[in-house]
Design an enzyme around this catalytic site. Structure first.
Site, mmCIF file in Angstrom:
data_model
loop_
_atom_site.group_PDB
_atom_site.id
_atom_site.type_symbol
_atom_site.label_atom_id
_atom_site.label_comp_id
_atom_site.label_asym_id
_atom_site.label_seq_id
_atom_site.Cartn_x
_atom_site.Cartn_y
_atom_site.Cartn_z
ATOM 1 N N TYR A 236 0.640 -1.129 0.073
ATOM 2 C CA TYR A 236 -0.056 0.011 0.162
ATOM 3 C C TYR A 236 0.851 1.125 -0.063
ATOM 4 C CZ TYR A 236 1.036 1.094 5.183
ATOM 5 O OH TYR A 236 1.415 1.142 6.108
ATOM 6 N N GLU B 291 12.434 2.315 13.741
ATOM 7 C CA GLU B 291 11.523 3.661 13.456
ATOM 8 C C GLU B 291 10.190 3.043 14.476
ATOM 9 O OE1 GLU B 291 9.932 2.747 9.347
ATOM 10 O OE2 GLU B 291 9.991 0.534 9.803
#
Lengths: 295, 295
Positions: A35, A182
């Site tokens: 996506y 992250e």
């Protein structure tokens, strides 16, 4: 967050409530898809080509043979228009799965057409977070080892973000082998002694597009950049911290678990990067200096 | 593999071609769901309660509040009956996702009802593999670190299994930190000097139900079991190897990458375990001694 009333599925625009996918879609059985989310600032997409390039890399990474890339720009623009978001801060969400086939682990033949689902939604800036910053929690990075692929296998991301939400935090920083990689849906940038540190692109993090823009800005401004991971044990040595992403843009991070970052206030490099980024994006608001004026 | 013509979705039995899910289903956006596959031997489910217990653990593992467990047995039985699979070797597939909600990483409120999708399909024994065994390849285990949860985030499993398929192999053995964990959709059992080794249950493997049955059989037969992982570098010390699972039941593994396992033929403990398992499951065929008679 107002969603599309019109979405795009496979070959047509249609009302959201008429859009359905087969349970045999490999996106539903296997998370076998990828996506992108692209922000549209009053009708203008930000870094569209960079998102297309990353989408292409993700598709290649899981070997989906998608031949309709050239159509995406027009479809996304039309979704913004048809939903009345042309003068709004909005975004498009693009999901492409391998397609519909009887459930078997092995990939189906190439005669299967990928499923393409695209929707638009309003996404005004998260002003409170942008201005005041967020607290974050830290958790072990339990995700798979191909995080450079923007896959829909997001279960760990949702589980870890939910833990942050329940603790009143704005994100969850992920720690692998002692280093920050992250956050669950944003990249991390850390300032120590005037140098901006961020994890180098690798299979352990998503190559953030906003991060990439900000690193270019740093270099232009003469701010030193060091693309190397930071130990999670070194929060006491941070002067500033921020998370970056298409949705978050730049949120200052003012506290990590129980430790204040620097003074516990958004720092000067963070503010400078916000100013530079927002000059590129919220140009209509530039005269209002939305961030700086409210401090 | 013939699929259901009638499936069960949420609250009803309906023809497969009328079953659709919303693209807003969190199973489609986030792989936010879990599943089970239960084999039905001529109408009789094998280890149904064990599968229900594992499903319960998976649901708890990702905090889906599913209140309809008590209905599952009757729904599964009815799918076998209504599809005409009562005198066949078949299976039911159960998938439960967190439900339908606008796309946000955080969990939706508890007013969202989980999506339940159940189908049945024919699954005759894989006789060729059972009799002759399979070759396998080995790959780094790139999956997340909660493999004890049977989640639908199966993208890495499908990618790694596909590599096996393309190399003409029957499975892909996964190696984490130098040790075999499991295969992409089966557990691994290894025989060295008369002792059966298999990875202990942990967050790195799925607690296999067939594996559990086989370990009980080993203990009953006086075959020593050591639940500890085996180094992937020690294939030359293996006398026998097998993969186990609901679908595979027991496949002998006769070659790992370029290395023959033992003599390159299914070994005596593998054959004994097949015989014992098949006596529990293919009782109607017991007289034919399907495996042994064809060697």
């Amino acid at each position: 967050m107002l969603d599309s009333s019109i979405v795009y599925l496979n070959h047509q625009f249609l009302p959201k409530e008429q859009a359905f996918v087969s349970p045999d879609d490999r996106g539903f059985y296997f998370a076998d898809g990828v996506y992108e989310v692209i922000k549209y600032y009053k009708g203008k997409p930000f870094c569209f080509m960079e998102h297309m390039e990353r989408l292409h890399n993700s598709l290649n990474g899981i070997r989906i043979n998608f031949t309709r890339s050239a159509e995406l720009s027009a479809i996304c623009d039309e979704l913004i228009r048809i939903n009345g978001f042309e003068s709004e801060y909005a975004a498009v969400y693009i999901q492409i799965t391998r397609g519909v086939a009887p459930r078997m682990h092995r990939f189906p033949g190439n005669d299967i057409e990928p499923t393409m689902y695209i929707k638009a939604f309003l996404m005004p800036p998260f002003l409170h977070e942008i201005i005041h910053g967020i607290r974050v929690i830290t958790r072990e990075d339990i995700r798979w080892h191909r995080c450079n692929i923007k896959s829909i296998a997001l279960l760990p991301n949702t589980m870890l973000y939910q833990e942050a939400v329940e603790q009143g935090a704005g994100e969850c920083f992920l720690v692998r082998n002692g280093y920050f990689t992250e956050a669950t849906h944003s990249n991390i940038m850390i300032v120590k002694q005037g140098v901006v540190y961020t994890h180098h692109d690798s299979e352990l993090i998503l190559p953030g597009i906003t991060k990439g823009v900000l690193l270019k800005i740093c270099r232009r401004l003469g701010i030193k950049v060091n693309e190397t991971p930071v130990r999670s044990s070194e929060t006491d040595q941070m002067d500033e911290c921020m998370v970056t992403g298409t949705g978050s843009e730049i949120f200052p991070v003012i506290q990590i678990d129980d430790n204040l970052v620097g003074t516990g206030q958004p720092g000067p490099i963070t503010r400078k990067l916000q100013e530079e980024l927002f000059t590129m994006t919220y140009w209509e608001l530039a005269g209002e200096r939305i961030v700086m004026s409210r401090e």
